[in-house]
Write an enzyme that holds these catalytic residues in place. Structure first.
Site, short mmCIF file in Angstrom:
data_model
loop_
_atom_site.label_atom_id
_atom_site.label_comp_id
_atom_site.label_asym_id
_atom_site.label_seq_id
_atom_site.Cartn_x
_atom_site.Cartn_y
_atom_site.Cartn_z
N HIS A 10 42.26 22.95 -8.56
CA HIS A 10 41.63 21.57 -7.77
C HIS A 10 41.69 22.14 -6.13
O HIS A 10 42.72 21.95 -5.43
CB HIS A 10 42.60 20.50 -7.77
CG HIS A 10 41.92 19.14 -7.35
ND1 HIS A 10 40.98 18.99 -6.46
CD2 HIS A 10 42.05 18.04 -8.25
CE1 HIS A 10 40.62 17.77 -6.56
NE2 HIS A 10 41.01 17.23 -7.62
N HIS A 68 35.13 13.69 -15.07
CA HIS A 68 35.35 14.17 -13.95
C HIS A 68 36.51 15.07 -13.62
O HIS A 68 37.75 14.66 -13.89
CB HIS A 68 35.15 13.45 -12.62
CG HIS A 68 35.36 13.89 -11.29
ND1 HIS A 68 36.14 13.37 -10.37
CD2 HIS A 68 34.37 15.03 -10.72
CE1 HIS A 68 35.76 14.38 -9.05
NE2 HIS A 68 34.83 15.16 -9.54
#
Ligand SMILES: *[C@@H]1O[C@H](CO)[C@@H](O)[C@H](O)[C@H]1NC(C)=O
Ligand SMILES: *[C@@H]1O[C@H](CO)[C@@H](O)[C@H](O)[C@H]1NC(C)=O
Ligand SMILES: *[C@@H]1O[C@H](CO)[C@@H](O)[C@H](O)[C@H]1NC(C)=O
Ligand SMILES: *[C@@H]1O[C@H](CO)[C@@H](O)[C@H](O)[C@H]1NC(C)=O
Length: 368
Positions: free
Chosen positions: A102, A54
């Site tokens: 992110h 992930h």
């Protein structure tokens, strides 16, 4: 004496038999391994559990000063060599350039999509019997043609698998050996795209895949209920329609200002293959296999080396793997890796707080 000699020569004969490619039941005719086991060559792609990293580009290591926003200790090349076969990443449009960031590029910048794909392509070039899957979260709704440009310029597009069915789930996927023989060894799922006939190997994720909930924040919070697409009903119904099941098996923990980061404190439990402990990948995988009637096709974890998480896939696949590089299963910290620990978590925490209040102002300061 004689019988032990016979046993030794029988063992020798069976070894040479294998080396000469005499097939065993369920083993590829060449005797070679596919995705780390000869048993997987003739199995359909969707009947295999592919272990996934992930947020694979968001590293918590020396390069990022052990950013608490990082989800992995090791990069994609190390992940592939350790047996990870699904790489997930978030793509953002940063002034027209596709970057892996992110949530925001100031929080954690994982480099360009093209260099990410290049690294994977280089690994695939030297590992011709391996099938790799990508899952890209297309955060800024970039068109398939634009995302596909990075696949072309990195050179990885030549490996792209384009299914015959362009508009929906597929109950029967090719075997790994079929994908390997055709050299279409890259399966790419992208969110928020339309099928584009110029880039037929970019597959709209939710036409093929369903996922369990993400953002789980307690060890007891994992289940096998379909979260997306919400229209599919139960997991077993989705499977019967030909969708591939993906387990989001990672825990988040809330810091300040509503920011969540990977829960590293529970990672040894989360990534364990144990099937009799609450919250482990082993338990989650076995539960979904039982509820859905098939093994989950994909599992996504944080810090894949801890566990190691790949053991759960091996257990579900029923294999004893070969040809992997083993990595430390430790949680990496500035101290354990010998990196200077001048600022570390304090600065990262500041970065996360800064994110809540205005990333642009603090972002550069934080990660310089
Ligand atoms: C899936 O793989 C198993 C081996 O683990 C095999 O027994 C089973 O028949 C396969 N299922 C399908 C639908 O091919
Ligand atoms: C990407 O970002 C640039 C500049 O920020 C913008 O001009 C462009 O329209 C964006 N592209 C898409 C497809 O949204
Ligand atoms: C499944 O887990 C998610 C995340 O913990 C939760 O939000 C959801 O309510 C659960 N569903 C069921 C049916 O338990
Ligand atoms: C849990 O499973 C492990 C093997 O995975 C076994 O050694 C252990 O005894 C089991 N514990 C319990 C409480 O069943």
């Amino acid at each position: 004496m004689l019988s032990s000699l016979l046993a030794v020569s029988a063992a020798f004969l069976s070894l040479t038999g294998l080396a000469q490619g005499i097939p065993q039941a369920g083993v590829s005719s060449t005797g070679a391994a596919c995705n780390n086991s000869p048993l997987l060559c003739d199995r359909n792609y969707n009947n295999i559990t592919h272990m996934g990293a992930h947020d694979s580009a968001f590293l918590r290591n020396k390069e990022t000063s052990f950013s608490t926003a990082g989800n992995q200790f090791y990069d994609v090349t190390a992940a592939l060599s350790a047996g990870i076969r699904l790489l997930q990443a978030q793509v953002h449009n940063l002034s027209g350039a596709l970057k892996l960031c992110h949530t925001s590029c100031s929080l954690l910048d994982g480099g360009s999509l093209e260099s990410f794909l290049s690294d994977i392509k280089i690994w695939m070039d030297s590992n011709p019997n391996e099938v790799v899957t990508l899952l890209l979260v297309n955060s800024d709704n970039m068109p398939a043609a634009t995302i596909g440009d990075s696949f072309t310029t990195s050179g990885i597009s030549k490996y792209g698998f384009a299914p015959a069915s362009t508009s929906g789930p597929m109950a029967t996927w090719p075997t790994l050996q079929t994908l390997i023989s055709a050299n279409t060894r890259l399966v790419s799922f992208i969110t928020n795209i339309e099928h584009d006939s110029t880039k037929p190997y970019l597959l709209p994720e939710f036409d093929y895949v369903f996922e369990t909930a993400f953002g789980v924040s307690s060890v007891g919070g994992f289940n096998c209920t379909v979260d997306r697409p919400s229209s599919l009903g139960s997991g077993s119904t989705a499977v019967s329609k030909g969708y591939l099941g993906l387990l989001n098996h990672f825990l988040d923990i809330e810091q300040s200002f509503g920011i969540t980061v990977p829960d590293v404190a529970n990672i040894a439990t989360t990534n364990s293959a144990s099937t009799n402990t609450t919250g482990t990948a082993g338990t989650h995988g076995a539960q979904c296999q039982s509820e859905w009637g098939v093994r989950p096709t994909f599992i996504l974890v944080d810090f894949f080396n801890v566990g190691p998480a790949i053991q759960t896939a091996d257990q579900l696949n029923g294999i004893s793997p070969v040809g992997r590089t083993s990595l430390s299963t430790a949680v990496l910290t500035a101290e354990s890796s010998g990196a200077a620990s001048t600022s570390g978590s304090g600065i990262s925490w500041f970065g996360l707080a800064g994110f809540g209040m205005g990333v642009i102002a603090l972002g550069n300061f934080v990660f310089l």
